[in-house]
Scaffold this motif. Structure first.
Motif, mmCIF file in Angstrom:
data_model
loop_
_atom_site.group_PDB
_atom_site.id
_atom_site.type_symbol
_atom_site.label_atom_id
_atom_site.label_comp_id
_atom_site.label_asym_id
_atom_site.label_seq_id
_atom_site.Cartn_x
_atom_site.Cartn_y
_atom_site.Cartn_z
ATOM 1 N N GLN A 125 0.815 -0.991 0.124
ATOM 2 C CA GLN A 125 -0.076 0.002 -0.017
ATOM 3 C C GLN A 125 0.986 1.417 -0.034
ATOM 4 O O GLN A 125 1.798 1.471 0.760
ATOM 5 C CB GLN A 125 -1.125 0.222 1.260
ATOM 6 C CG GLN A 125 -1.794 1.058 1.103
ATOM 7 C CD GLN A 125 -2.896 1.009 0.206
ATOM 8 O OE1 GLN A 125 -3.351 0.021 -0.368
ATOM 9 N NE2 GLN A 125 -3.429 2.545 -0.355
ATOM 10 N N ARG A 126 0.607 2.180 -1.003
ATOM 11 C CA ARG A 126 1.430 3.365 -0.965
ATOM 12 C C ARG A 126 0.605 4.506 -0.496
ATOM 13 O O ARG A 126 -0.887 4.522 -0.404
ATOM 14 C CB ARG A 126 1.985 3.665 -2.413
ATOM 15 C CG ARG A 126 2.710 2.514 -3.022
ATOM 16 C CD ARG A 126 3.995 2.570 -2.984
ATOM 17 N NE ARG A 126 4.826 1.647 -3.554
ATOM 18 C CZ ARG A 126 5.743 1.858 -4.279
ATOM 19 N NH1 ARG A 126 6.152 3.045 -4.960
ATOM 20 N NH2 ARG A 126 6.645 0.754 -4.666
ATOM 21 N N VAL A 127 1.166 5.386 -0.223
ATOM 22 C CA VAL A 127 0.659 7.106 0.413
ATOM 23 C C VAL A 127 -0.392 7.504 -0.946
ATOM 24 O O VAL A 127 -0.104 7.452 -1.823
ATOM 25 C CB VAL A 127 1.481 7.938 0.985
ATOM 26 C CG1 VAL A 127 2.446 8.411 -0.186
ATOM 27 C CG2 VAL A 127 0.865 9.112 1.728
ATOM 28 N N ASN A 128 -1.566 7.782 -0.325
ATOM 29 C CA ASN A 128 -2.572 8.745 -1.161
ATOM 30 C C ASN A 128 -1.926 10.168 -1.013
ATOM 31 O O ASN A 128 -2.345 11.081 -0.171
ATOM 32 C CB ASN A 128 -3.678 8.623 -0.767
ATOM 33 C CG ASN A 128 -4.784 9.347 -1.807
ATOM 34 O OD1 ASN A 128 -4.350 10.376 -2.341
ATOM 35 N ND2 ASN A 128 -6.068 8.875 -1.847
ATOM 36 N N ILE A 129 -1.037 10.704 -1.851
ATOM 37 C CA ILE A 129 -0.454 11.819 -1.632
ATOM 38 C C ILE A 129 -1.392 13.201 -1.670
ATOM 39 O O ILE A 129 -1.503 14.000 -0.917
ATOM 40 C CB ILE A 129 0.768 12.289 -2.589
ATOM 41 C CG1 ILE A 129 1.413 13.397 -2.329
ATOM 42 C CG2 ILE A 129 0.266 12.258 -4.116
ATOM 43 C CD1 ILE A 129 2.904 13.519 -3.248
ATOM 44 N N PHE A 130 -2.391 12.746 -2.419
ATOM 45 C CA PHE A 130 -3.623 13.984 -2.758
ATOM 46 C C PHE A 130 -4.124 14.067 -1.290
ATOM 47 O O PHE A 130 -4.791 15.173 -0.947
ATOM 48 C CB PHE A 130 -4.373 13.691 -3.678
ATOM 49 C CG PHE A 130 -3.509 13.773 -5.112
ATOM 50 C CD1 PHE A 130 -2.569 14.732 -5.288
ATOM 51 C CD2 PHE A 130 -3.588 12.417 -5.925
ATOM 52 C CE1 PHE A 130 -1.874 14.417 -6.455
ATOM 53 C CE2 PHE A 130 -3.158 12.412 -7.032
ATOM 54 C CZ PHE A 130 -2.099 13.456 -7.329
ATOM 55 N N ILE A 154 4.120 11.672 -9.642
ATOM 56 C CA ILE A 154 3.426 11.413 -8.463
ATOM 57 C C ILE A 154 2.662 10.081 -8.627
ATOM 58 O O ILE A 154 2.604 9.234 -7.691
ATOM 59 C CB ILE A 154 2.449 12.439 -8.514
ATOM 60 C CG1 ILE A 154 3.232 13.642 -7.888
ATOM 61 C CG2 ILE A 154 1.293 12.014 -7.333
ATOM 62 C CD1 ILE A 154 2.280 14.992 -7.941
ATOM 63 N N ALA A 155 2.174 9.858 -10.008
ATOM 64 C CA ALA A 155 1.389 8.463 -10.197
ATOM 65 C C ALA A 155 2.371 7.560 -9.768
ATOM 66 O O ALA A 155 1.696 6.118 -9.546
ATOM 67 C CB ALA A 155 0.741 8.743 -11.647
ATOM 68 N N ARG A 206 2.206 4.425 -7.340
ATOM 69 C CA ARG A 206 1.535 3.164 -8.071
ATOM 70 C C ARG A 206 0.255 3.361 -8.289
ATOM 71 O O ARG A 206 -0.741 2.402 -7.903
ATOM 72 C CB ARG A 206 2.110 2.086 -7.063
ATOM 73 C CG ARG A 206 3.341 1.762 -7.262
ATOM 74 C CD ARG A 206 3.854 0.761 -7.903
ATOM 75 N NE ARG A 206 5.026 0.537 -7.630
ATOM 76 C CZ ARG A 206 5.892 -0.548 -8.438
ATOM 77 N NH1 ARG A 206 5.421 -0.932 -9.497
ATOM 78 N NH2 ARG A 206 7.207 -0.709 -8.181
ATOM 79 N N ARG A 207 -0.181 4.532 -8.747
ATOM 80 C CA ARG A 207 -1.631 4.851 -9.235
ATOM 81 C C ARG A 207 -1.812 3.898 -10.627
ATOM 82 O O ARG A 207 -1.077 4.149 -11.437
ATOM 83 C CB ARG A 207 -2.119 6.248 -9.450
ATOM 84 C CG ARG A 207 -2.040 6.995 -7.996
ATOM 85 C CD ARG A 207 -2.682 8.495 -8.404
ATOM 86 N NE ARG A 207 -4.111 8.118 -8.760
ATOM 87 C CZ ARG A 207 -4.945 8.953 -8.276
ATOM 88 N NH1 ARG A 207 -4.688 9.789 -7.623
ATOM 89 N NH2 ARG A 207 -6.261 8.610 -8.774
ATOM 90 N N VAL A 208 -2.642 3.208 -10.549
ATOM 91 C CA VAL A 208 -3.212 2.318 -11.730
ATOM 92 C C VAL A 208 -4.478 2.617 -11.995
ATOM 93 O O VAL A 208 -5.372 2.927 -11.229
ATOM 94 C CB VAL A 208 -2.871 0.797 -11.472
ATOM 95 C CG1 VAL A 208 -1.549 0.654 -11.107
ATOM 96 C CG2 VAL A 208 -3.650 0.494 -10.058
#
Length: 152
Positions: free
Chosen positions: A8-13, A141-142, A146-148
């Motif tokens: 799980q990666r951080v949700n920067i937004f 950022i994406a 790891r935004r997919v």
């Protein structure tokens, strides 16, 4: 490089909404006064180079919505091989996009910059450079979080 399992990666937004708002403002400012077709080609090409699936999914959809042909999108990663498909302005913008996106070989070559400067006035060139560095920021950022894109 891909992985089959991703932690799980951080949700920067969510964690840094001020960063998200600043990026949205920068994105809007960068695109001002530029042809939307040119912008979508640049956004898509940089996202291809950066392997950003999230941005590729979004920008290819946006490109189709504004009437960019499937052929133009499918051949974008080989744009230099089909000179009759892309305008001279698009070709200059794509060359500049690649040079600014891939800095591992050094600086943006003078001939690439000069080619773009022949096609765009100083205001447009400034905006184009801003679009390129903005999409590179979105890509980073994406990719780092790891935004997919959703599978449809």
């Amino acid at each position: 490089m891909t992985t089959t399992e991703t932690a799980q990666r951080v949700n920067i937004f969510k964690q840094s909404p001020e960063v998200y708002q600043a990026m949205i403002a920068l994105d809007a400012a960068a695109k001002k006064g530029l042809d939307p077709v040119l912008v979508e080609l640049v956004l898509t090409r940089a996202s291809q180079i950066n392997h950003c699936a999230w941005c590729l999914d979004m920008h290819t959809q946006d490109a189709r919505k504004i009437g960019i042909s499937e052929q133009k999108l499918f051949l974008l990663n080989a744009w230099e091989e089909v000179p009759n498909l892309y305008t001279e302005r698009e070709r200059a913008a794509l060359a500049l996009t690649e040079a600014v996106t891939v800095l591992t070989d050094g600086f943006v070559p003078d001939e690439v910059y000069a080619r773009a400067a022949e096609q765009f006035d100083e205001r447009e060139l400034s905006q184009l450079i801003a679009v390129i560095f903005t999409i590179n920021s979105w890509n980073r950022i994406a990719v780092s979080t790891r935004r997919v894109p959703p599978v449809r």
